[in-house]
Scaffold this active site. Structure first.
Site, PDB file in Angstrom:
ATOM      1  CG  HIS A 365      -2.077  -1.048   1.230  1.00 39.80           C
ATOM      2  ND1 HIS A 365      -3.334  -0.653   0.734  1.00 39.80           N
ATOM      3  CD2 HIS A 365      -1.865  -2.136   1.639  1.00 39.80           C
ATOM      4  CE1 HIS A 365      -4.077  -1.682   0.778  1.00 39.80           C
ATOM      5  NE2 HIS A 365      -3.422  -2.714   1.205  1.00 39.80           N
ATOM      6  CE  LYS A 556      -6.209  13.995  -0.023  1.00 39.11           C
ATOM      7  NZ  LYS A 556      -6.397  12.685  -0.653  1.00 39.11           N
ATOM      8  NE  ARG A 557      -3.712  10.405  10.046  1.00 39.31           N
ATOM      9  CZ  ARG A 557      -3.301   9.476  10.858  1.00 39.31           C
ATOM     10  NH1 ARG A 557      -3.615   8.286  10.787  1.00 39.31           N
ATOM     11  NH2 ARG A 557      -2.092   9.555  11.503  1.00 39.31           N
ATOM     12  CE  LYS A 562      -2.214  11.017   3.070  1.00 37.30           C
ATOM     13  NZ  LYS A 562      -3.187  10.177   1.946  1.00 37.30           N
ATOM     14  CB  THR A 664     -10.098   4.910  -1.670  1.00 34.69           C
ATOM     15  OG1 THR A 664      -9.588   5.357  -0.187  1.00 34.69           O
ATOM     16  CG2 THR A 664      -9.234   3.670  -1.857  1.00 34.69           C
ATOM     17  CE  LYS A 668     -13.831   6.061   0.229  1.00 36.89           C
ATOM     18  NZ  LYS A 668     -12.768   6.145   1.294  1.00 36.89           N
TER      19      LYS A 668
HETATM   20  C1  26V Z   1       2.108   2.132   8.711  1.00 41.29           C
HETATM   21  C2  26V Z   1       2.342   2.042   9.855  1.00 41.29           C
HETATM   22  C3  26V Z   1       3.672   2.032  10.193  1.00 41.29           C
HETATM   23  C4  26V Z   1       3.876   2.188  11.754  1.00 41.29           C
HETATM   24  C5  26V Z   1       2.491   1.691  12.671  1.00 41.29           C
HETATM   25  C6  26V Z   1       1.217   1.847  12.092  1.00 41.29           C
HETATM   26  C7  26V Z   1       1.304   1.686  10.354  1.00 41.29           C
HETATM   27  C8  26V Z   1      -0.033   1.993   9.984  1.00 41.29           C
HETATM   28  C9  26V Z   1      -0.184   2.068   8.753  1.00 41.29           C
HETATM   29  C10 26V Z   1       1.071   2.376   7.746  1.00 41.29           C
HETATM   30  C11 26V Z   1       1.033   2.322   6.335  1.00 41.29           C
HETATM   31  C12 26V Z   1      -0.225   2.909   5.895  1.00 41.29           C
HETATM   32  C13 26V Z   1      -0.134   2.755   4.217  1.00 41.29           C
HETATM   33  C14 26V Z   1      -1.221   3.351   3.903  1.00 41.29           C
HETATM   34  O1  26V Z   1      -2.287   3.420   4.741  1.00 41.29           O
HETATM   35  N1  26V Z   1      -1.549   3.438   2.535  1.00 41.29           N
HETATM   36  C15 26V Z   1      -2.682   3.708   1.968  1.00 41.29           C
HETATM   37  O2  26V Z   1      -3.395   2.791   1.395  1.00 41.29           O
HETATM   38  C16 26V Z   1      -4.566   3.048   0.614  1.00 41.29           C
HETATM   39  C17 26V Z   1      -5.274   1.849   0.537  1.00 41.29           C
HETATM   40  O3  26V Z   1      -4.695   1.283  -0.723  1.00 41.29           O
HETATM   41  C18 26V Z   1      -4.163   4.153  -0.456  1.00 41.29           C
HETATM   42  O4  26V Z   1      -5.360   4.175  -1.208  1.00 41.29           O
HETATM   43  C19 26V Z   1      -3.370   5.077  -0.145  1.00 41.29           C
HETATM   44  O5  26V Z   1      -3.052   5.905  -1.176  1.00 41.29           O
HETATM   45  C20 26V Z   1      -1.879   4.810   0.846  1.00 41.29           C
HETATM   46  O6  26V Z   1      -1.255   5.856   1.243  1.00 41.29           O
END
Ligand code: 26V
Length: 825
Positions: A365, A556-557, A562, A664, A668
Site C-alpha cells: 500500500h 485525508k491524513r 499529500k 480512495t 468517493k
Molecule cells: C504504516 C504504519 C507503520 C507504523 C505503525 C502503524 C502503521 C499503519 C499504517 C502504515 C502504512 C499505511 C499505508 C497506507 O495507509 N497506505 C494507503 O493505502 C490506501 C489503500 O490502498 C491507498 O489508497 C493510499 O494511497 C495509501 O497511502
C-alpha cells in the site's frame, strides 16, 4: 423477506416478521427485556441500542446459515488479515444492506422518534489510520455482497484512532472511548480462545526444534456481522481481544508476590489496548510487534482449526484456504503457519513451505521507504525465537535459489530477508514477496512503480508474481448511505435500482449529462448536501459558509507528501490577490480541510496550526467579503467523510506524483459529482483516463519529472525566486502575516528543503485553479462535468476490485444459488 425466510431444518422456530409493526414491537421488546429500560425513561442511546439488537436479530439467521454453507462446502475461503478496519457506523449500513431502512424509519416515527438523529448517536469505531483501513472495510462489504466465502480478522482495540480537538488552532489528541457507549452488538465468543505465546527459548530435540515460551496471552473472539447488500449472505469480521491467560498455572505465582504477579499479568492485556498511528516512530515498537503477532497467531490457529473441521487433513490446507496480507503488518502469519504445520502437525519444512506459498498473497500500500516495516533481529529473537529461526531457514532456502540463478553477491545482499550490518533487521516486505504467490499494488501507476523501485530485484526473480488491482469503494456506503438524494436521482434517471450492485450502469448517465432536467436535479442534490454541511459547520464551529460558493475540499491524513501546505499556498496567493485587486470578478470559494496528524509528526501538526491561523485571519478580514472562507473541520473520520464528500464541488488530490499509492477518497468524490484537481498520481491517473481532460483538472510534474528534479539536486529557491506570486506567498507565511504574535512560527515549514516539491508544482497548480474558477462560472458546463464524473466511476466499485482479487489472486468462487443460505426461501 417473509415469515418463513430461513430455517434450520431440525429446529422449529418463528422469526418475527419484519413488518413495521413487528419491528416497532421488537425495538420496544429489546429496550425493556434486553436493556432493562422503561420506555418512558429511554434516552436516544437506549433507543438506538434497542434498535441495533432488533436489526441484529434480522441478520443473525443468514449469518449462521452462511457459516453453515461455508462449513458444508469444500470451497476455498479467503481470510483477510488486517491490523486496521475502519468500518464506520454499522446501524444504518445494516438497514440499507438488508433493505429495512424504510420500515425502521416508519417504526421510529410511530414511536415519536427520528431515525436519522437517533443513528447519529452510534459511536464510529475508528480502528484504523486512514485509506488502508477504510479499504479493508469497503472490501468486506463487497465480499459479503458478492457472496464470497470470507472472514475478516483484526484486533478489537479498546482505543481506536484518537479523537482530534482543535484548541487555539492546534491539534489536541483525546482518547477515543468507543466501547464505553455500552452498545456492544457484536457476538462475544468466550469459547473461541487461543493461546498466544511469547519469549523463552528454542532447543533441539533430535531433528525437531522445540519452542519453550515464557509468556502466554489468550486471544478471545468478538464477531461482528458483515451483511452483504441484498441480505443473502452475511460474513464475520472476527476481532480479537487480549486476556491474561490462566493465571494460576503460571510459574510466577510460585515466586512470592501475589499482587505484583497479578499486576504483571494485567499488563498483558495492553496488547489490544490501542491502535498505533502510522508515524513510524521507534517508541513503543515492541508492543506493536506483539500486537502483530497476537493478531496473526490467533487468526492462523483459528483458520487451521476451521480447516480441520471441514477437511480433517492438514495437507489439503491450501486447497481450501487463501490468506491475504493487508500490507506487511500481518506478515508474521507466514512463520506462524510454518510453525504450526511443522511443530504441531509434524510436516517437514518443504511440505510446509509449499503450502505457505500456495496460501499467502500480499498487497503493498505504499512505496515510501520509511513505511516499509523491518524488525530488529534482537527484538524478534527475544519475543519470537522460533519464528526468527523459521525466517532464517526460509531465507537460507531462498538465497540458495537466488545464487542458483546466477545472481552476484551484491544482489543476494539486497534481496536477503535479513538486512545485514550493525543493526540486523528482518525485512517484512521481502518475506511477504518471497512467500506469496501473488503481490499486488493498488493502482496502475503504483503497481508499475513497485516493479521498478522497491521490488525491482524481485520482479527479476519472479516476473509473474506481480500484478495490479486498482482499489475501489463501496457504492452502498458512499452513495446510498452518504447521499440518499443522489441515490434517488440515480434511481429516477437510470430507471432501475441495481446500480448499487452493478455500478457500471452509471455509464447511462453519459447520455443525460447535457439534459437540463438532469442537470437541475443534480444541482438540487448538490445544493442539499452543501446546505447540510453548512449547517454542520455553523453548529459545530460557528462559521457561516455560503452554499452558493464553490466548495473546495481536501480531507485525508495530514502528511507532507499529500501537500496540504501546497493547498495553503494557493489559498494565501488568492488572498493576496484579492487584497491587491478587490474589484476583480472573483469566484467565491469555501476551502474545507480536515484530517488528523499522527501525534508525533511535528510538521503535520504545524500544518494544521497554519491552516487554522490562516482561517482565523482571512475569515475575519472584512475586505475579503466572504470571497474566501477557510474551514478546518476537526476530528475527520468515516462519519464526517459521509457529510463532507457529497457537498464537495472540487476534490483536491494533490500529492507529489509517485507518492500516493492510490487514494480512495478521489473515487468517493467523483462518485458524488465533484471534479478532481489533481496530479498524475495513484488512482487519479485512472480517474482522469475515464472522465477526460474536459471534466477534470490535472496539473504538476510527472513521476519522471519529479525524479529528474531530485536527480539534479532539487533547489526550491529556483522556483521561489522566479515566481513573484510564490515569493510573496511564501514570505507572507514565513514572516508571520498569519501569526503576528509569533512571526517565525512557520519559517521552518516554508524553508525546509521542500522534499515533496510543493514549490516546483505551485505555478501549474495556481494556473489550473484559475481554470477551475472559469469552469465553475458556467454552471451548466460544471454540472455536465459533475454528471460525467459520476457516470464514469463504475470501474471504481470495490465489487470490481474484489471480483479481480477472486479471479487473479485467490482463485475463489462465490457461493452458488444452491449453496446460498436462503435457497428454498
Ligand atoms: C504504516 C504504519 C507503520 C507504523 C505503525 C502503524 C502503521 C499503519 C499504517 C502504515 C502504512 C499505511 C499505508 C497506507 O495507509 N497506505 C494507503 O493505502 C490506501 C489503500 O490502498 C491507498 O489508497 C493510499 O494511497 C495509501 O497511502
Amino acid at each position: 423477506m417473509s415469515e418463513n425466510t430461513l430455517h434450520f431444518k431440525e429446529y422449529e422456530y418463528t422469526m418475527p416478521l419484519p413488518s413495521v409493526e413487528k419491528i416497532r414491537q421488537s425495538i420496544v421488546y429489546k429496550l425493556i427485556f434486553i436493556l432493562g429500560v422503561d420506555p418512558k425513561d429511554a434516552t436516544s442511546e437506549n433507543w438506538l441500542n434497542a434498535a441495533m439488537f432488533a436489526v441484529r436479530d434480522l441478520m443473525t439467521e443468514s449469518f449462521l446459515q452462511t457459516r453453515r454453507a461455508h462449513e458444508n462446502g469444500q470451497k476455498r475461503m479467503v481470510y483477510y488479515l488486517s491490523m486496521e478496519f475502519l468500518m464506520g457506523r454499522a446501524f444504518t449500513n445494516a438497514l440499507v444492506n438488508q433493505n429495512l431502512y424504510n420500515q425502521f424509519k416508519q417504526a421510529f416515527n410511530e414511536l415519536g422518534l427520528d431515525l436519522e438523529s437517533i443513528a447519529e448517536h452510534e459511536a464510529d469505531p475508528g480502528l484504523g489510520n486512514g485509506g488502508l483501513g477504510r479499504l479493508a472495510a469497503c472490501f468486506l462489504d463487497s465480499l459479503a455482497t458478492l457472496r464470497i466465502p470470507a472472514v475478516g480478522y483484526g484486533i478489537r482495540y479498546q482505543y481506536g484512532m484518537f479523537k482530534q480537538e482543535i484548541v487555539d488552532g492546534q491539534q489536541i489528541e483525546k482518547p477515543d472511548l468507543w466501547l464505553e457507549d455500552d452498545m456492544e452488538w457484536e457476538f462475544h465468543r468466550p469459547n473461541k480462545r487461543f493461546a498466544v505465546n511469547f519469549g523463552g527459548h528454542i532447543y533441539q530435540d533430535g531433528e525437531r526444534t522445540v519452542w519453550q515460551p515464557n509468556d502466554e496471552i489468550e486471544a478471545i473472539a468478538y464477531d461482528e456481522i458483515i451483511p452483504g447488500y441484498g441480505a443473502q449472505v452475511a460474513n464475520p469480521l472476527r476481532l480479537w481481544t487480549a486476556h491474561t491467560a490462566n493465571l494460576f498455572n503460571l510459574d510466577c505465582f510460585n515466586s512470592g508476590n501475589y499482587i505484583d504477579a497479578i499486576n504483571e499479568k494485567m499488563n498483558d492485556e495492553n496488547i489490544a489496548r490501542v491502535l498505533y498511528p502510522n508515524d513510524s516512530t521507534e517508541a513503543g515498537r515492541e508492543l506493536r510487534l506483539k500486537q502483530e503477532y497476537f493478531l496473526v497467531s490467533a487468526s492462523v490457529q483459528d483458520i487451521v482449526a476451521r480447516h480441520l473441521c471441514r477437511a480433517n487433513d492438514i495437507r489439503t490446507l491450501a486447497d481450501t484456504v487463501a490468506i491475504h496480507l493487508n500490507d506487511t503488518h500481518p506478515v508474521l502469519a507466514i512463520p506462524e503457519l510454518m510453525r504450526i504445520l511443522i511443530d504441531v502437525h509434524q510436516l517437514n519444512f518443504d511440505e510446509a513451505w509449499d503450502i505457505c506459498q500456495r496460501v499467502f498473497s500480499y498487497t503493498n500500500h505504499t512505496l515510501m521507504s520509511e513505511a516499509l516495516e523491518t524488525w530488529s533481529v534482537g527484538l524478534m529473537a527475544h519475543l519470537l525465537p522460533r519464528h526468527l529461526d523459521i525466517i532464517y531457514k526460509i531465507n537460507a532456502k531462498f538465497l540458495a535459489f537466488v545464487r542458483e540463478q546466477g545472481f552476484d553477491e551484491e544482489f543476494v545482499k539486497r534481496v536477503s530477508i535479513i538486512q545485514e550490518g550493525n543493526d540486523r533487521r528482518v525485512r517484512m516486505a521481502w518475506l511477504a514477496v518471497v512467500t506469496s504467490h501473488k503481490v499486488n499494488g493498488v493502482a496502475k501507476i503504483h503497481s508499475d512503480l513497485m516493479k521498478t523501485s522497491i521490488f525491482a530485484d524481485f520482479a527479476q526473480l519472479y516476473p509473474d508474481r506481480f500484478l495490479n488491482v486498482t482499489n475501489g469503494v463501496t457504492p452502498r456506503r458512499w452513495i446510498e448511505i452518504a447521499n440518499p438524494p443522489l441515490a434517488n436521482l440515480l434511481d429516477n434517471y437510470l430507471g432501475e435500482s441495481d446500480w448499487r450492485l452493478h455500478l457500471d450502469k452509471l455509464t447511462k448517465l453519459n447520455d443525460l449529462a447535457d439534459d437540463a432536467n438532469v442537470q437541475a436535479a443534480f444541482a438540487q442534490v448538490k445544493r442539499q448536501a452543501k446546505e447540510r454541511l453548512a449547517d454542520y459547520v455553523a453548529r459545530e464551529l460557528n462559521i457561516h459558509i455560503n452554499p452558493d460558493a464553490l466548495f473546495d475540499v481536501q480531507i485525508k491524513r495530514i502528511h507532507a507528501y499529500k501537500r496540504q501546505s501546497m493547498n495553503v499556498l494557493h489559498i494565501v496567493n488568492r488572498y493576496l490577490h484579492i487584497l491587491a485587486n478587490p474589484n476583480a470578478n472573483w469566484q467565491p470559494r469555501v476551502f474545507i480541510l480536515a484530517g488528523k496528524a499522527a501525534s508525533a509528526y511535528v510538521e503535520a501538526k504545524q500544518t494544521i496550526h497554519l491552516i487554522n491561523d490562516i482561517a482565523k485571519t482571512i475569515n475575519s478580514d472584512e475586505r475579503i467579503r466572504d470571497l474566501i472562507k477557510v474551514v478546518f473541520i476537526p476530528n475527520y473520520g468515516v462519519s464526517l467523510a459521509q457529510i463532507i464528500i457529497p457537498a464537495a464541488d472540487l476534490s483536491e488530490q494533490i500529492s507529489l506524483a509517485g507518492t500516493e499509492a492510490s487514494g480512495t477518497s478521489n473515487m468517493k468524490f467523483a462518485l458524488n459529482g465533484a471534479l478532481t484537481i489533481g496530479t498524475f498520481d495513484g488512482a487519479n491517473v485512472e480517474i482522469h483516463e475515464r472522465v477526460g481532460d474536459e471534466h477534470s483538472f490535472i496539473f504538476g510534474h510527472s513521476v519522471e519529472q519529479v525524479q529528474a528534479l531530485r536527480h539534479n539536486g532539487y533547489n526550491p529557491y529556483d522556483f521561489i525566486d522566479n515566481d513573484m506570486d510564490l515569493r510573496n506567498t511564501v514570505q507572507a507565511i514565513a514572516q508571520g502575516m498569519f501569526s503576528p504574535e509569533d512571526p517565525n512560527r512557520y519559517n521552518s515549514l516554508m524553508h525546509n528543503g521542500d522534499f515533496y516539491q510543493r514549490y516546483a508544482d505551485f505555478r501549474s497548480y495556481a494556473n489550473v485553479q484559475t481554470r477551475v474558477d472559469e469552469h465553475y462560472r458556467n454552471q451548466a458546463a460544471w454540472r455536465k462535468s459533475a454528471i460525467v464524473n459520476i457516470a464514469n466511476m463504475g470501474y471504481f466499485s470495490s465489487d470490481r476490485s474484489i471480483a479481480e482479487y477472486c479471479e487473479k489472486i485467490w482463485q475463489i468462487k462465490p457461493l452458488t444459488e444452491e449453496e446460498l443460505p436462503n435457497n428454498g426461501r
